[in-house]
Scaffold this motif. Sequence first.
Motif, PDB file in Angstrom:
ATOM      1  N   MET A  26       0.803  -1.225   0.000  1.00 45.81           N
ATOM      2  CA  MET A  26       0.000   0.000   0.000  1.00 45.81           C
ATOM      3  C   MET A  26       0.835   1.272   0.000  1.00 45.81           C
ATOM      4  O   MET A  26       0.331   2.337  -0.346  1.00 45.81           O
ATOM      5  N   ALA A  27       2.091   1.162   0.420  1.00 46.82           N
ATOM      6  CA  ALA A  27       2.910   2.372   0.518  1.00 46.82           C
ATOM      7  C   ALA A  27       4.190   2.256  -0.297  1.00 46.82           C
ATOM      8  O   ALA A  27       5.206   2.849   0.059  1.00 46.82           O
ATOM      9  N   SER A  28       4.135   1.490  -1.388  1.00 44.65           N
ATOM     10  CA  SER A  28       5.343   1.277  -2.185  1.00 44.65           C
ATOM     11  C   SER A  28       5.880   2.564  -2.788  1.00 44.65           C
ATOM     12  O   SER A  28       7.090   2.743  -2.929  1.00 44.65           O
ATOM     13  N   ALA A  29       4.980   3.492  -3.132  1.00 41.84           N
ATOM     14  CA  ALA A  29       5.415   4.743  -3.756  1.00 41.84           C
ATOM     15  C   ALA A  29       6.119   5.661  -2.756  1.00 41.84           C
ATOM     16  O   ALA A  29       6.910   6.523  -3.141  1.00 41.84           O
ATOM     17  N   ARG A  30       5.826   5.497  -1.463  1.00 36.95           N
ATOM     18  CA  ARG A  30       6.403   6.392  -0.448  1.00 36.95           C
ATOM     19  C   ARG A  30       7.614   5.789   0.253  1.00 36.95           C
ATOM     20  O   ARG A  30       8.218   6.444   1.099  1.00 36.95           O
ATOM     21  N   LEU A  31       7.956   4.549  -0.083  1.00 35.80           N
ATOM     22  CA  LEU A  31       9.108   3.896   0.541  1.00 35.80           C
ATOM     23  C   LEU A  31      10.304   3.941  -0.400  1.00 35.80           C
ATOM     24  O   LEU A  31      10.154   3.798  -1.613  1.00 35.80           O
ATOM     25  N   ASN A  32      11.482   4.135   0.181  1.00 31.79           N
ATOM     26  CA  ASN A  32      12.676   4.012  -0.640  1.00 31.79           C
ATOM     27  C   ASN A  32      12.996   2.534  -0.837  1.00 31.79           C
ATOM     28  O   ASN A  32      12.342   1.654  -0.272  1.00 31.79           O
ATOM     29  N   ALA A  33      14.002   2.243  -1.637  1.00 35.29           N
ATOM     30  CA  ALA A  33      14.292   0.856  -1.995  1.00 35.29           C
ATOM     31  C   ALA A  33      14.652   0.022  -0.766  1.00 35.29           C
ATOM     32  O   ALA A  33      14.208  -1.120  -0.625  1.00 35.29           O
ATOM     33  N   ILE A  34      15.442   0.596   0.137  1.00 30.49           N
ATOM     34  CA  ILE A  34      15.863  -0.161   1.324  1.00 30.49           C
ATOM     35  C   ILE A  34      14.682  -0.415   2.252  1.00 30.49           C
ATOM     36  O   ILE A  34      14.501  -1.524   2.770  1.00 30.49           O
ATOM     37  N   GLY A  35      13.845   0.604   2.450  1.00 34.34           N
ATOM     38  CA  GLY A  35      12.683   0.441   3.319  1.00 34.34           C
ATOM     39  C   GLY A  35      11.715  -0.597   2.791  1.00 34.34           C
ATOM     40  O   GLY A  35      11.194  -1.438   3.544  1.00 34.34           O
ATOM     41  N   ALA A  36      11.447  -0.568   1.488  1.00 37.84           N
ATOM     42  CA  ALA A  36      10.537  -1.544   0.888  1.00 37.84           C
ATOM     43  C   ALA A  36      11.119  -2.944   0.968  1.00 37.84           C
ATOM     44  O   ALA A  36      10.390  -3.914   1.247  1.00 37.84           O
ATOM     45  N   ARG A  37      12.412  -3.060   0.748  1.00 39.75           N
ATOM     46  CA  ARG A  37      13.043  -4.381   0.809  1.00 39.75           C
ATOM     47  C   ARG A  37      12.988  -4.952   2.223  1.00 39.75           C
ATOM     48  O   ARG A  37      12.692  -6.133   2.425  1.00 39.75           O
ATOM     49  N   ASN A  38      13.264  -4.113   3.219  1.00 36.70           N
ATOM     50  CA  ASN A  38      13.223  -4.582   4.603  1.00 36.70           C
ATOM     51  C   ASN A  38      11.807  -4.971   5.033  1.00 36.70           C
ATOM     52  O   ASN A  38      11.613  -5.953   5.757  1.00 36.70           O
ATOM     53  N   ALA A  39      10.812  -4.198   4.587  1.00 38.32           N
ATOM     54  CA  ALA A  39       9.424  -4.521   4.930  1.00 38.32           C
ATOM     55  C   ALA A  39       9.008  -5.849   4.309  1.00 38.32           C
ATOM     56  O   ALA A  39       8.353  -6.683   4.966  1.00 38.32           O
ATOM     57  N   LEU A  40       9.420  -6.066   3.062  1.00 44.39           N
ATOM     58  CA  LEU A  40       9.078  -7.318   2.400  1.00 44.39           C
ATOM     59  C   LEU A  40       9.823  -8.491   3.029  1.00 44.39           C
ATOM     60  O   LEU A  40       9.273  -9.599   3.152  1.00 44.39           O
ATOM     61  N   LEU A  41      11.051  -8.263   3.449  1.00 43.86           N
ATOM     62  CA  LEU A  41      11.831  -9.315   4.112  1.00 43.86           C
ATOM     63  C   LEU A  41      11.177  -9.719   5.434  1.00 43.86           C
ATOM     64  O   LEU A  41      11.066 -10.912   5.746  1.00 43.86           O
ATOM     65  N   LEU A  42      10.742  -8.732   6.207  1.00 45.30           N
ATOM     66  CA  LEU A  42      10.065  -9.027   7.468  1.00 45.30           C
ATOM     67  C   LEU A  42       8.787  -9.823   7.223  1.00 45.30           C
ATOM     68  O   LEU A  42       8.514 -10.812   7.924  1.00 45.30           O
ATOM     69  N   ALA A  43       8.007  -9.411   6.222  1.00 42.58           N
ATOM     70  CA  ALA A  43       6.773 -10.129   5.897  1.00 42.58           C
ATOM     71  C   ALA A  43       7.080 -11.548   5.447  1.00 42.58           C
ATOM     72  O   ALA A  43       6.378 -12.501   5.823  1.00 42.58           O
ATOM     73  N   TRP A  44       8.122 -11.708   4.651  1.00 45.14           N
ATOM     74  CA  TRP A  44       8.523 -13.035   4.166  1.00 45.14           C
ATOM     75  C   TRP A  44       8.899 -13.951   5.325  1.00 45.14           C
ATOM     76  O   TRP A  44       8.520 -15.125   5.352  1.00 45.14           O
ATOM     77  N   LEU A  45       9.631 -13.424   6.304  1.00 49.04           N
ATOM     78  CA  LEU A  45      10.027 -14.223   7.468  1.00 49.04           C
ATOM     79  C   LEU A  45       8.816 -14.593   8.326  1.00 49.04           C
ATOM     80  O   LEU A  45       8.705 -15.732   8.800  1.00 49.04           O
ATOM     81  N   LEU A  46       7.917 -13.640   8.537  1.00 50.84           N
ATOM     82  CA  LEU A  46       6.702 -13.921   9.311  1.00 50.84           C
ATOM     83  C   LEU A  46       5.820 -14.936   8.586  1.00 50.84           C
ATOM     84  O   LEU A  46       5.216 -15.812   9.222  1.00 50.84           O
ATOM     85  N   HIS A  47       5.771 -14.828   7.275  1.00 49.22           N
ATOM     86  CA  HIS A  47       5.000 -15.785   6.474  1.00 49.22           C
ATOM     87  C   HIS A  47       5.588 -17.185   6.627  1.00 49.22           C
ATOM     88  O   HIS A  47       4.846 -18.167   6.820  1.00 49.22           O
ATOM     89  N   ALA A  48       6.907 -17.290   6.565  1.00 50.77           N
ATOM     90  CA  ALA A  48       7.563 -18.586   6.734  1.00 50.77           C
ATOM     91  C   ALA A  48       7.278 -19.164   8.115  1.00 50.77           C
ATOM     92  O   ALA A  48       7.023 -20.369   8.260  1.00 50.77           O
ATOM     93  N   THR A  49       7.313 -18.311   9.133  1.00 50.75           N
ATOM     94  CA  THR A  49       7.015 -18.767  10.491  1.00 50.75           C
ATOM     95  C   THR A  49       5.579 -19.279  10.592  1.00 50.75           C
ATOM     96  O   THR A  49       5.308 -20.289  11.254  1.00 50.75           O
ATOM     97  N   THR A  50       4.655 -18.589   9.927  1.00 53.16           N
ATOM     98  CA  THR A  50       3.259 -19.029   9.912  1.00 53.16           C
ATOM     99  C   THR A  50       3.117 -20.400   9.273  1.00 53.16           C
ATOM    100  O   THR A  50       2.383 -21.270   9.780  1.00 53.16           O
ATOM    101  N   LEU A  51       3.824 -20.627   8.168  1.00 56.82           N
ATOM    102  CA  LEU A  51       3.762 -21.925   7.494  1.00 56.82           C
ATOM    103  C   LEU A  51       4.340 -23.035   8.365  1.00 56.82           C
ATOM    104  O   LEU A  51       3.769 -24.128   8.460  1.00 56.82           O
TER     105      LEU A  51
END
Length: 265
Positions: A26-51
């Motif tokens: 939802m906020a991809s346009a307002r995030l810089n590359a590092i911020g977006a990458r870190n947010a996606l990494l956190l989501a990816w890790l939480l998703h893996a933990t859920t699985l």
Amino acid sequence: MILPSASPVSWLLALAAAAAYAVPAMASARLNAIGARNALLLAWLLHATTLVWGLWGGAPRFGFAPALSMTAWLVLTVYAVERQLFPQLQARWMLAALGALAVVLAVLFPGQPLHVAASAWLPLHLALGIACYGLFAAAVVHAWLMTRAERHIRQAEDPQNGIPLLTLERLTFRFVTAGFVLLTATLLAGWLFGEVLYGHAGRWDHKAVFSLLSWLTFAALLIGRSRFGWRGRIAVRMLYAGAGLLLLAYVGSRFVLEVVLGRSA
């Protein structure tokens, strides 16, 4: 019809993962590359933990929604690797939205408990099937990027993702080929060792029919590309058709059993 409910821990992990995915979606346009990458990494890790928790925390369950969730996670894994090779690849917002939807769907429909007496080889067979889903899903994403890039080129616009069209096409068919190999192995294992895996020999049900139709579609696509040079719209449409048939094979049949009919098998 009473649907199985997920545990409180599963809900907590799923909501945390969905919230983390919502940031780059939802906020991809307002995030810089590092911020977006870190947010996606956190989501990816939480998703893996859920699985992991869904399979090994408490009573393990599996069904159509966990299968979709694992597929989305694998696609995001492929995207993360490809971003290292092609930093200009832009599909973050779409994949983040897909991840959020998949993780919430899996906690709403956690599936049926896995039988304790099931064969020790069953997890390997399921892993082959999920990996197959993941590769074909990655191929579909690349086909969509390829179609979008081709449309921008025809309209003399910036293709936005910055990856050459031929590179996208080559990546798409590499995923199709790898997925086809795994699909073949999965189908052969199911038919040759069905009695060991599921307690009965291979049988002609909806899952088998749709799986075979999907296999034939992908085989025709790969042969057509190799012998007749199929590419562009005809290749993409066949890819979408094969992926749709494969989706109906397991996810579609399990959805009908679990949600529509309320049965475990």
